[in-house]
Design a protein around this motif. Structure first.
Motif: not given
Length: 56
Positions: A8-10, A14-17, A54-56
């Motif tokens: 996912x790319x976001x 919102x990465x911490x949430x 961020x890509x996770x």
């Protein structure tokens, strides 16, 4: 049980949430990397027209 790969790319904001929620549902591992780019919603007023995600 097999493993599944989900990418996912976001937005960085919102990465911490997302990390907290994934920890709550017991996701066993996570990799995060920074990515830059633009698409349909690029900011024309930004100097380099790239946004950081961020890509996770």
């Amino acid at each position: 049980m097999g493993f599944k790969l989900i990418t996912a790319t976001l937005n960085i904001l919102v990465l911490d949430k997302v990390e907290q929620r994934l920890a709550e549902i017991a996701v066993p591992g996570l990799s995060v990397s920074e990515t830059k780019g633009y698409g349909a919603y690029k900011n024309f007023f930004q100097r380099d027209m790239m946004s950081t995600h961020a890509r996770i």
